[in-house]
Design a protein around this motif. Structure first.
Motif, PDB file in Angstrom:
ATOM      1  N   LYS A 157       0.856  -1.191   0.000  1.00 45.29           N
ATOM      2  CA  LYS A 157       0.000   0.000   0.000  1.00 45.29           C
ATOM      3  C   LYS A 157       0.886   1.232   0.000  1.00 45.29           C
ATOM      4  N   ASP A 158       0.395   2.304  -0.592  1.00 42.20           N
ATOM      5  CA  ASP A 158       1.088   3.575  -0.510  1.00 42.20           C
ATOM      6  C   ASP A 158       0.892   4.129   0.893  1.00 42.20           C
ATOM      7  N   VAL A 159       2.004   4.447   1.560  1.00 41.04           N
ATOM      8  CA  VAL A 159       1.956   4.902   2.947  1.00 41.04           C
ATOM      9  C   VAL A 159       2.850   6.110   3.143  1.00 41.04           C
ATOM     10  N   SER A 160       2.595   6.808   4.241  1.00 36.71           N
ATOM     11  CA  SER A 160       3.467   7.877   4.718  1.00 36.71           C
ATOM     12  C   SER A 160       3.946   7.475   6.103  1.00 36.71           C
ATOM     13  N   VAL A 161       5.255   7.576   6.316  1.00 39.27           N
ATOM     14  CA  VAL A 161       5.862   7.222   7.589  1.00 39.27           C
ATOM     15  C   VAL A 161       6.623   8.433   8.105  1.00 39.27           C
ATOM     16  N   THR A 162       6.332   8.840   9.331  1.00 39.99           N
ATOM     17  CA  THR A 162       7.037   9.945   9.967  1.00 39.99           C
ATOM     18  C   THR A 162       7.871   9.388  11.110  1.00 39.99           C
ATOM     19  N   GLY A 163       9.140   9.764  11.136  1.00 32.05           N
ATOM     20  CA  GLY A 163      10.028   9.299  12.196  1.00 32.05           C
ATOM     21  C   GLY A 163      11.449   9.766  11.961  1.00 32.05           C
ATOM     22  N   THR A 164      12.382   9.185  12.715  1.00 28.70           N
ATOM     23  CA  THR A 164      13.784   9.548  12.583  1.00 28.70           C
ATOM     24  C   THR A 164      14.528   8.429  11.854  1.00 28.70           C
ATOM     25  N   VAL A 165      15.418   8.829  10.946  1.00 28.41           N
ATOM     26  CA  VAL A 165      16.163   7.881  10.119  1.00 28.41           C
ATOM     27  C   VAL A 165      17.575   7.735  10.670  1.00 28.41           C
ATOM     28  N   LYS A 166      18.056   6.496  10.677  1.00 30.41           N
ATOM     29  CA  LYS A 166      19.434   6.216  11.067  1.00 30.41           C
ATOM     30  C   LYS A 166      19.932   5.049  10.232  1.00 30.41           C
TER      31      LYS A 166
END
Length: 103
Positions: free
Chosen positions: A76-85
């Motif tokens: 599914k097309d999604v949006s994810v908000t968070g911190t990348v490492k």
């Protein structure tokens, strides 16, 4: 002494910048079932960056685990908000929020 303080200040700035929250929008899918990248089910998101596909694994926190049922058997097309490492050479996002992308 000033050089040490200046270096420490620069390091602190880089650490803060690395933890900047961002939102990724792309194809949400299972890293095990769809991508064959992990041994256990884990959510991943593939986004377009500079004209190429780039896959981010989602850290297996409560947010990602709760949403996983939505993408395990179908993408599914999604949006994810968070911190990348970066972990073990892979890009990982610690999700704070995941939602089906609005078209």
């Amino acid at each position: 002494m000033f050089a040490v303080a200046a270096t420490m200040g620069a390091l602190s700035f880089n650490l803060v910048a690395a933890d900047k929250e961002k939102t990724l929008t792309g194809k949400g899918e299972c890293a095990k079932c769809s991508l064959k990248e992990t041994k256990t089910c884990q959510m991943a998101i593939t986004v377009k960056e500079d004209g190429k596909d780039k896959t981010y694994l989602l850290a297996n926190n409560d947010v990602a685990k709760a949403f996983h049922k939505n993408i395990c058997q179908e993408s599914k097309d999604v949006s994810v908000t968070g911190t990348v490492k970066e972990e073990d050479g892979k890009q990982v996002i610690e999700a704070k929020k995941i939602e089906v992308a609005k078209k």
